[in-house]
Scaffold this motif. Structure first.
Motif, short mmCIF file in Angstrom:
data_model
loop_
_atom_site.label_atom_id
_atom_site.label_comp_id
_atom_site.label_asym_id
_atom_site.label_seq_id
_atom_site.Cartn_x
_atom_site.Cartn_y
_atom_site.Cartn_z
N ALA A 54 33.18 36.41 19.27
CA ALA A 54 33.26 35.46 17.90
C ALA A 54 33.09 34.11 18.37
O ALA A 54 33.79 33.52 18.93
N THR A 73 28.23 33.79 19.95
CA THR A 73 27.23 34.56 20.14
C THR A 73 26.56 34.81 18.59
O THR A 73 27.12 34.40 17.69
N PHE A 80 27.52 40.09 18.34
CA PHE A 80 28.92 40.00 18.03
C PHE A 80 29.21 41.38 17.41
O PHE A 80 30.14 41.94 17.94
N TYR A 94 31.52 44.19 19.07
CA TYR A 94 33.02 44.50 18.44
C TYR A 94 33.08 46.07 17.96
O TYR A 94 34.01 46.69 18.17
#
Length: 94
Positions: free
Chosen positions: A70, A73, A78, A82
């Motif tokens: 977070a 990138t 991200f 995630y």
């Protein structure tokens, strides 16, 4: 007499991106320990965004966001990281 340095400092709300005076912002510590101030750089929220955040436990959300990159990138990378991490955390849950 004279205001403190923080009264003249401008910060950016990490939620909405608004720039505001430091004195009008609320500190946000992504590690969840805002009382231990040694060697820390806080992020900031405007009062409106601070009022909107949840006070519920986040079950390692910050660690997952950090591990996914977070703020370090691009959005696509991200989100992919995630999702992978979130799915890994969900394995074995009922």
């Amino acid at each position: 007499m004279f205001g403190s340095r923080t009264d003249r400092e401008t910060v950016t709300c990490i939620a909405c991106g608004d720039r505001l005076a430091r004195s009008d912002a609320r500190e946000y510590d992504k590690h969840g320990d805002r009382w231990d101030r040694r060697d820390k750089e806080f992020e900031f929220l405007c009062k409106a965004c601070f009022g909107d955040i949840s006070r519920q436990p986040r079950d390692d959300l910050e660690a997952t966001l950090d591990a996914a990159g977070a703020g370090e990138t691009d959005r696509e990378t991200f989100l992919r990281r995630y999702r992978e991490l979130a799915e890994d955390r969900g394995v074995g849950r009922e």
